[in-house]
Design a protein around this motif. Sequence first.
Motif, PDB file in Angstrom:
ATOM      1  N   ALA A  86       0.831  -1.204   0.000  1.00 50.91           N
ATOM      2  CA  ALA A  86       0.000   0.000   0.000  1.00 50.91           C
ATOM      3  C   ALA A  86       0.867   1.256   0.000  1.00 50.91           C
ATOM      4  N   LYS A  87       1.982   1.209   0.699  1.00 51.22           N
ATOM      5  CA  LYS A  87       2.888   2.361   0.777  1.00 51.22           C
ATOM      6  C   LYS A  87       3.382   2.745  -0.610  1.00 51.22           C
ATOM      7  N   VAL A  93       5.908   5.943  -2.768  1.00 50.26           N
ATOM      8  CA  VAL A  93       7.315   5.932  -2.386  1.00 50.26           C
ATOM      9  C   VAL A  93       8.122   5.232  -3.471  1.00 50.26           C
ATOM     10  N   SER A  94       9.361   5.632  -3.623  1.00 49.80           N
ATOM     11  CA  SER A  94      10.194   5.068  -4.673  1.00 49.80           C
ATOM     12  C   SER A  94      10.534   3.614  -4.372  1.00 49.80           C
ATOM     13  N   GLU A  95      10.955   2.926  -5.399  1.00 45.99           N
ATOM     14  CA  GLU A  95      11.323   1.514  -5.248  1.00 45.99           C
ATOM     15  C   GLU A  95      12.482   1.349  -4.275  1.00 45.99           C
ATOM     16  N   GLN A  96      13.440   2.275  -4.337  1.00 45.87           N
ATOM     17  CA  GLN A  96      14.585   2.146  -3.451  1.00 45.87           C
ATOM     18  C   GLN A  96      14.190   2.408  -1.988  1.00 45.87           C
ATOM     19  N   THR A  97      13.257   3.335  -1.750  1.00 47.69           N
ATOM     20  CA  THR A  97      12.793   3.590  -0.384  1.00 47.69           C
ATOM     21  C   THR A  97      12.041   2.389   0.159  1.00 47.69           C
ATOM     22  N   ALA A  98      11.159   1.809  -0.665  1.00 45.48           N
ATOM     23  CA  ALA A  98      10.426   0.619  -0.245  1.00 45.48           C
ATOM     24  C   ALA A  98      11.381  -0.522   0.075  1.00 45.48           C
ATOM     25  N   ASP A  99      12.442  -0.640  -0.692  1.00 45.56           N
ATOM     26  CA  ASP A  99      13.409  -1.711  -0.437  1.00 45.56           C
ATOM     27  C   ASP A  99      14.179  -1.459   0.850  1.00 45.56           C
ATOM     28  N   GLN A 100      14.463  -0.190   1.157  1.00 41.48           N
ATOM     29  CA  GLN A 100      15.102   0.134   2.428  1.00 41.48           C
ATOM     30  C   GLN A 100      14.198  -0.245   3.597  1.00 41.48           C
ATOM     31  N   TYR A 101      12.881  -0.003   3.473  1.00 41.96           N
ATOM     32  CA  TYR A 101      11.936  -0.409   4.510  1.00 41.96           C
ATOM     33  C   TYR A 101      11.963  -1.927   4.696  1.00 41.96           C
ATOM     34  N   ARG A 102      11.999  -2.647   3.583  1.00 45.46           N
ATOM     35  CA  ARG A 102      12.042  -4.115   3.668  1.00 45.46           C
ATOM     36  C   ARG A 102      13.295  -4.596   4.378  1.00 45.46           C
ATOM     37  N   ASP A 270      11.622  13.280  -5.379  1.00 44.99           N
ATOM     38  CA  ASP A 270      10.958  13.820  -6.578  1.00 44.99           C
ATOM     39  C   ASP A 270      11.027  15.338  -6.637  1.00 44.99           C
ATOM     40  N   ALA A 271      12.127  15.887  -6.093  1.00 46.29           N
ATOM     41  CA  ALA A 271      12.319  17.339  -6.158  1.00 46.29           C
ATOM     42  C   ALA A 271      12.494  17.771  -7.607  1.00 46.29           C
TER      43      ALA A 271
END
Length: 389
Positions: A86-87, A93-102, A270-271
């Motif tokens: 869902a995030k 959120v970017s793919e890299q951010t989601a992977d950091q969460y994982r 996404d700046a």
Amino acid sequence: MPRQRMIPGDHGRITERSRGGKFYATTYVRDSDGKRRRVERSSDRSAEDARRLLQRHLKGRRPPIAGQEITDRSSLAELFDVWILAKAAEDGVSEQTADQYRQVWAKHGALQLGALRIGEVDTKRAQRHLQDMGATTQAKRLRMILVGMFSMAVRFGVITVNPIREAKPSRATAKTVVREILPDDLVRVRTAVRAYADREGPGPRPGRLLPAFVDLLVATGARPNEVLALRWSDCDPGGEPPTVTIRGTLIDHGRIAGKPLHRQDRRKGDAPEHTVVLPRLGVEALEALKAESIGDGPVFANRDGGWISLANMRRSLRAALPEEMRTRITPHTFRRAVATVVRDALGSEKAQQQLSHAKLATTEKHYLQRHTHGPDVRAVLDEYTSVRK
């Protein structure tokens, strides 16, 4: 006389039974949607213990929502899987951010908390786990993940209050002090990296692009991976004024599971793209690189014309610097140094614009060396204290 129908929220008589050495307590509940559902709890100790567990569950029970994936019997591992999808889908959120969460969840949450059900985690348990992790960035990230997960559980109606909001990780005892690179130190750094790049010996020189990398960090104040992501189409060293436009960032090996080093065609958060006017130092660095480059690809290209990772540049910088500088100067240090130099000469707002921060508070808190000397205000105070009764 017919038996009176239960009103929504009521439950019927609790019955007890045993089977195979295990005790069960069962009842039927009429939920707020009008449906009658069977609810059961079990215990290895006694029928009375099973009854107590069922009564405790009934007090905090929430009716399931049709089609929902999360219920009061869902584990935190299951909740995380739904939350992370869902995030990415809802919050973007970017793919890299989601992977950091994982990665944070896999290391600090999955084994320690994953088997617990949602209702089994209270503030005390979460607080103890976060405190045991110490004053680390990982503890802060795990708390952020847990807050998001339990907020989802609240939205699903599984719980009424998010128990993580009052749980706090350990507080760092010492704050990182932002230190500028004094002009004499900058001369030493540039001399050292030039000597490292020009050293003689057999084989390729790993630090051949290091001097230009350091000079462009100083000339732009950009993030290291933004400098490494520059393409020749982003640069106009012959313009009036000469500029570079930052449009992307480099994502290092392993930052996203299964993906190698690659360029992300958008900036952090996404700046919007950010154009920087180059001082002489930056123009000379680009002109030197252009003389050796082929094509319109990466400004910092490896021998095959591909991207160069920050890990390699960081390793070369550490090898080039004198021993006493290796722990306090990293590629990101130059961004803070540029912010402080611009602030001292032109003010904090110009420093914010140079670094392209959305908020001035970010620049002031994390990138500017704190003033440790008050201004000369003697004239103001003398006038203030000269008034006589």
